[in-house]
Scaffold this active site. Structure first.
Site, PDB file in Angstrom:
ATOM      1  N   CYS A 144      40.004  33.469  36.167  1.00 42.93           N
ATOM      2  CA  CYS A 144      41.414  33.736  35.886  1.00 42.93           C
ATOM      3  C   CYS A 144      42.039  32.371  35.722  1.00 42.93           C
ATOM      4  CB  CYS A 144      42.048  34.542  37.007  1.00 42.93           C
ATOM      5  SG  CYS A 144      41.648  34.001  38.679  1.00 42.93           S
ATOM      6  N   ARG A 158      42.453  37.003  41.092  1.00 35.50           N
ATOM      7  CA  ARG A 158      41.921  38.075  40.246  1.00 35.50           C
ATOM      8  C   ARG A 158      40.406  38.011  40.142  1.00 35.50           C
ATOM      9  NH1 ARG A 158      46.727  36.951  35.944  1.00 35.50           N
ATOM     10  NH2 ARG A 158      46.632  34.908  36.922  1.00 35.50           N
ATOM     11  N   LYS A 201      42.916  32.130  49.023  1.00 34.17           N
ATOM     12  CA  LYS A 201      43.819  31.399  49.923  1.00 34.17           C
ATOM     13  C   LYS A 201      44.520  32.358  50.884  1.00 34.17           C
ATOM     14  CE  LYS A 201      46.223  29.013  46.839  1.00 34.17           C
ATOM     15  NZ  LYS A 201      47.202  27.961  46.576  1.00 34.17           N
TER      16      LYS A 201
END
Lengths: 643, 527
Positions: free
Chosen positions: A337, A343, A379
């Site tokens: 992505c 994604r 993250k």
């Protein structure tokens, strides 16, 4: 501790979110939890809210009955207190504001949480998931794929794990060259290997191609991935972004692969929206379903306008595309992505789950999360707002992944070893910061934080309670006959996940649960079988031949492991009187850990050494009990003395 | 005209049958007076598909070269395609189906010809009668009686010959009250609650008209219902505005001043054509194979079907609240008192009364509250979701009831003795059946047509032990308590088992259900 100005407020009213009912009780503020204890002594229900679960606290304008305090949680709980005196309300409010904004990782609950395990048990917990063994299970390393030590010191890519698998023909200079051409140095690496067709699923971030830039090493890298699979002459490159977003990125010197520069790639956009769109979408969804006296029309229109299910379907579509390319065409696929951690993680993980029945087991699902989410640097700290750094970084990316899995469990009720309760518990703990697994943003950061030495692993905790998470109709033979899941993407298969987004809204839930009932039957079946076996052995001792024998008295009194008291597992069916009483009370228990169904209404104890009992130490402490001063001091000492 | 005269071509060979999620089959197609029969003789094994012509809602024909394709859309929502070689045969078959599937004469319908060997026409028809119900319900004996005032159906053509009314109200008063109610449907007992003796009554609207007529006997009748207690509730299934408007056409509502001990609550419910159109739109949405979620949600919303489910369950909940929690008797009515009234009163009973949650109890409830109470099945179920015919009096009230019961079952999966299979069977039988149960519009018509003498009763056949078994809920654990469903929109769902029953959805669910069954069986054997 010094952040707590008022540890206790009495005569606090708790309003029900969807009706006009309310209950009165006492509010306690501890270093880790906000606790509401209902005054009515016969059924004293309690609500425990972990500070890390609180997303926002709002003080509403003063009313005649007091000062309203609205608390919104990341696990979709919403509580509405009315505190009689404004000063108390303000004290609680400002204490909470400070408590739910930890300034450093050290303040997170995981570093003070102590389930009374020794170091060895803790280490064993962390060793449960072994990614090297996982790659071995897939058949890697092999003649085409090898382990590279290029990132041993996190020099090539700070957000990747140390151990990475690449094609054998990808030399170090190629890797290093490719990584310089990829956003954040996230060069293409292997994440899943489909042994049957020797096809690979690789992941990376977007290339820094701008409008015309090229990188020979990167082109070589993709060539190497292609060459490693003899079954297909081409590889797919899936850009999971909408084309428009990818185009816009070119202006910033990023972008996507130009098919002319890479030989034998098939490039494909799949159009999943970015983190900001997803955050907005969830917010809209929650606004709609949080409306009181919602009409069916407003509900369905709101559901549509939020776009939430459309996004869920987009992720599912991408995963299905990936799984088909690999399993049907036998082609390798490279997924990216922008930075390759949102994604990309969703699509790789969900795609692997479709292809490999192992990931549909309890242990396998943990491995999958550990691999595609934790080790590859999703993250979590930023997305789940662990340190309140930047609200623009927060996004329900992982929640969406769990929801996609839930949608699949609805389509394939027999394909998963776990039930939705398992998914919801994982979601709970991604935000609880009680275990070390999801802290920080990358493997490297986790090592710096010494999580394995200082915190406990969620996976050990969940495996301990495995019997609660089982799907009673799971059928391993279904996995054999359907190794690859082929879900339908008909729009009507995408449903609103009530048990996730209304987990704590009692009035939404059925009072009887098939899941709970069948689980109990199965447990009981297993016990009865055990008794039969025991009797047989006994009889054999006496030299009696056994064949058609049934136990005369089923050992009913033997305790079946208690279920956590959860609405999803079904609240008990009560008489009207009780129901009313119940409706006036709020839901008890915020997690299985704190529920202790066995002791509902009874006295709490601090005995025992299992993880599930830790919570009580704190209650006792915070209530000023002197029973276990040792535990209490330790809890608060570690938790708060440093701030 | 004999039925067989409609059949121009009875037999066609080499027909190809296409069904959803099955490979195409070649075989022979036959049209008989009541059936469409397709049989496929491959090797030795033969496979047959038998469809009642009455089940066919719409057919579409299309010519492809010299052959034709007929698309058959059934009332149970199944869609089939037949490829017929020869244009003439195709047109003949199509016109025979069209003629035979829309017959209106009751006595020519298949139930009058259906004679299975395991059933006999001798013996009582149906499960129970008003008198038997009264006899079994001891708590009624004190204050209630069975009235035969309608024995020749002259007082109320759509009521059964016997009804239960307050003991102190004599037949003359009933006759006068009937004149004051639309269609003569004076207030009668529908249910008496076992724990507190409170009752649910049902009727049609009072004919107060524009100049606020009164009827003393009607007032007395309602007064006798609450018998000295302070308050009763009238649940009017129209909005206050609609009830006002009804006065202009001779209808109306019970005014506060004339019925002083009754409190009226209005709840708006859609009826008739609007609900039928909802069903049509819903089925259309379910068969739309475009893949956009937004479009699906918008079509689902637009159909309003779930809104109807929502209001029916909410109002039933309101009735239950009055009866069970607040201890008041309730009168339910809308306009005619033959659709939403029955829907709400029977749903309230499912929620309140454990006896109506068994297989037998549920079928008895349907017999009492729908068939004897005069729901006009023939008019309401003449067509289902596919028909292009102009709508007359069609309305899927009964299907709406089944959907609501399904929602209750979803929320209380242990509380009902029957399973979804029973609801699906009923949804099918109500539109096209071998049995006489759902024929005609009321008892009077059934009597005139000789339904009881010449057809078999569906409910009786469903209760044969070997048949009943397939409708049992393996998880059933009876409870005496009221089962209050949640009516938040988030708690209600599309009835996929019905509306998506011919999609791939069904299969995995079926397997999971079997697994649950086997766990339960294992448990029973072990214990």
């Amino acid at each position: 501790m010094e952040h707590i100005r008022t540890p206790k407020v009495e005569q606090v009213k708790l309003l029900d979110r969807f009706s006009n009912k309310s209950v009165t009780g006492t509010l306690h503020l501890t270093a880790t939890h906000l606790i509401f204890v209902e005054s009515n002594s016969t059924s004293a229900q309690e609500i425990w809210i972990l500070h890390h679960h609180i997303a926002s606290v709002e003080k509403l304008s003063l009313t005649t009955s007091g000062c309203p305090l609205l608390i919104q949680c990341r696990n979709f709980r919403l509580v509405h207190f009315v505190i009689p005196r404004e000063r108390d309300c303000h004290d609680i409010y400002s204490s909470l504001l400070r408590l739910l904004r930890p300034v450093s990782y050290d303040e997170l609950y995981a570093f003070s949480y102590n389930p009374k395990q020794n170091d060895q048990q803790r280490e064993e917990g962390w060793q449960l998931i072994d990614l090297a063994a996982e790659f071995e299970r897939m058949g890697v390393p092999c003649d085409q794929w090898q382990l590279t030590d290029v990132n041993r010191e996190y020099k090539v890519c700070k957000t990747y794990p140390r151990d990475l698998y690449v094609p054998i023909t990808a030399s170090k200079p190629i890797i290093v060259g490719s990584s310089k051409f990829r956003s954040k140095g996230r060069f293409p690496v292997l994440t899943y290997f489909y042994q049957e067709k020797k096809a690979a699923v690789c992941r990376c971030s977007q290339p820094l191609s701008g409008f015309s830039a090229r990188c020979l090493e990167d082109e070589h890298m993709l060539q190497a991935i292609s060459k490693a699979n003899h079954n297909s002459r081409y590889i797919y490159v899936m850009d999971t972004r909408p084309k428009l977003n990818a185009l816009a990125n070119r202006a910033a010197g990023k972008g996507y692969e130009n098919e002319d520069n890479y030989s034998n790639i098939r490039f494909q956009f799949v159009g999943i929206e970015n983190i900001h769109v997803m955050r907005g979408s969830l917010q809209k969804l929650l606004e709609v379903v949080g409306t009181r006296s919602l009409s069916m029309t407003d509900y369905l229109v709101g559901l549509e306008n939020s776009g939430w299910l459309r996004h869920i379907k987009a992720i599912m579509d991408a995963a299905i595309f990936l799984a088909k390319a690999v399993t049907v065409e036998g082609a390798s696929v490279l997924v990216h992505c922008s930075d390759g951690w949102d994604r990309t993680a969703q699509v790789c993980a969900l795609g692997s789950l479709l292809m490999d029945p192992y990931y549909r087991t309890i242990k396998g699902f943990m491995v999958l999360i550990e691999k595609d989410w934790i080790s590859f640097g999703h993250k979590f700290a930023d997305r789940c707002d662990q340190l309140n750094i930047d609200p623009k970084e927060v996004s329900p990316i992982f929640t969406q992944f769990l929801e996609c899995v839930w949608q699949l469990t609805e389509q394939f009720p027999q394909a998963f070893e776990f039930s939705e309760w398992f998914l919801i518990q994982i979601h709970e703990h991604v935000h609880s910061c009680q275990f070390g697994n999801f802290l920080g943003n990358s493997q490297r950061q986790r090592e710096d934080l010494q999580l394995k030495e200082r915190t406990y692993s969620l996976w050990a905790h969940l495996l301990n309670e495995k019997q609660n998470y089982l799907n009673p109709v799971y059928s391993p033979s279904f996995a054999e006959s359907h190794p690859v899941l082929e879900p339908s993407t008909q729009a009507y298969h995408f449903k609103f996940w009530r048990n996730m987004y209304h987990q704590y809204d009692r009035s939404m839930h059925p009072r009887q649960s098939i899941l709970k009932h069948v689980l109990t039957l199965k447990d009981s079946n297993r016990e009865l079988e055990g008794t039969v076996q025991a009797l047989k052995t006994k009889l054999q001792k006496f030299g009696v031949r056994t064949s058609p024998l049934k136990p005369q008295t089923p050992p009913r009194e033997r305790s079946i492991a208690p279920r956590p008291q959860s609405l999803i597992l079904g609240a008990p069916l009560l008489s009207r009187k009780e129901v009313q009483q119940e409706e006036d009370e709020e839901v008890f228990g915020e997690e299985a850990r704190e529920d202790a169904p066995a002791s509902t209404g009874g006295e709490r104890t601090v005995e025992g050494s299992s993880a599930t009992e830790n919570g009580y130490g704190e209650v006792m402490g915070s209530f000023g009990s002197k029973n276990e001063p040792g535990v209490v001091t330790l809890e608060f000492g570690v938790a708060r003395m440093s701030c | 005209m004999e039925l067989s005269e409609h059949i121009k071509t009875a037999n066609v060979e080499d027909v190809t049958l296409r069904r959803p999620f099955h490979p195409a089959l070649r075989g022979t197609l036959c049209v008989t007076s009541h059936h469409l029969l397709f049989s496929n003789r491959k090797d030795e094994a033969s496979w047959q598909l038998l469809i009642l012509l009455k089940n066919i809602d719409a057919i579409e024909k299309r010519a492809v070269g010299s052959s034709g394709t007929i698309t058959i859309k059934c009332k149970d929502l199944l869609v089939l395609q037949l490829e017929i070689p020869g244009m003439e045969e195709c047109l003949n078959i199509a016109s025979s189906i069209e003629a035979l599937s829309s017959l209106e004469s009751v006595t020519e319908m298949y139930p009058f010809f259906y004679r299975p060997s395991h059933l006999t026409l001798l013996g009582p028809w149906g499960l129970s009668t008003t008198e038997q119900y009264y006899k079994q319900t001891e708590r009624l004996w004190d204050r209630w009686r069975v009235s035969k005032v309608n024995s020749d159906y002259s007082v109320c053509p759509s009521y059964p010959s016997a009804v239960i009314v307050p003991r102190e109200v004599d037949d003359d008063k009933l006759i006068r009250s009937a004149r004051f109610r639309q269609g003569g449907r004076f207030p009668v007992l529908s249910y008496c609650h076992h724990s507190n003796g409170m009752v649910i009554m049902r009727s049609s609207q009072p004919l107060t008209g524009a100049n606020k007529k009164r009827c003393k006997e009607d007032e007395l009748l309602l007064q006798a219902v609450i018998d000295g207690s302070e308050l009763g509730y009238i649940i009017d299934l129209r909005s206050a505005q609609q009830a006002q408007q009804a006065r202009m056409t001779g209808g109306g509502f019970e005014s506060k001043s004339c019925y002083r001990h009754w409190k009226r609550i209005h709840r708006h419910h859609e009826r008739g054509k609007v609900v039928q159109e909802s069903l049509i739109k819903l089925v259309e949405a379910c068969s739309d194979l475009s893949h956009s979620v937004d479009r699906w949600l918008s079509k689902l919303e637009n159909s309003k079907w779930l809104s109807h489910v929502h209001s029916a369950l909410s109002t039933a909940g309101l009735v239950v609240e009055c009866v069970e929690r607040d201890g008041h008797s309730v009168l339910v009515h809308g306009s005619e008192g033959t659709d939403n009234t029955l829907l709400v009163s029977s749903l309230a009973q499912i929620i309140l009364d454990p006896a109506s949650r068994t297989v037998t109890g549920f079928l008895c409830l349907l017999e009492r509250e729908w068939i004897q109470a005069g729901h006009p099945f023939q008019q309401r179920c003449a067509h289902s979701a596919y028909s292009h015919a102009r709508l007359k009096q069609e309305c899927p009230s009964f299907l709406l009831l089944l959907d609501c019961v399904w929602q209750v079952w979803r929320q209380f999966p242990l509380a009902l003795e029957f399973s979804e299979a029973l609801l699906l069977r009923l949804a099918q039988e109500v539109y096209a059946s071998n049995y006489g149960t759902f024929l005609c519009n009321n008892e009077q018509e059934r009597c005139a047509a000789g339904v009881k003498e010449n057809t078999h009763c569906l409910f009786q056949s469903m209760l044969k032990p070997d048949i009943e078994e397939q409708y049992l809920n393996p998880l059933y654990e009876p409870t005496d308590l009221a089962i209050w469903p949640s009516v938040h929109p988030q708690s209600l769902q599309l009835w996929t088992g019905m509306f998506l029953r011919w999609t791939e959805y069904a299969q995995n669910m079926e397997e999971a259900r079997e697994e649950v069954w086997s766990i339960v069986k294992e448990h029973r054997e072990r214990v």
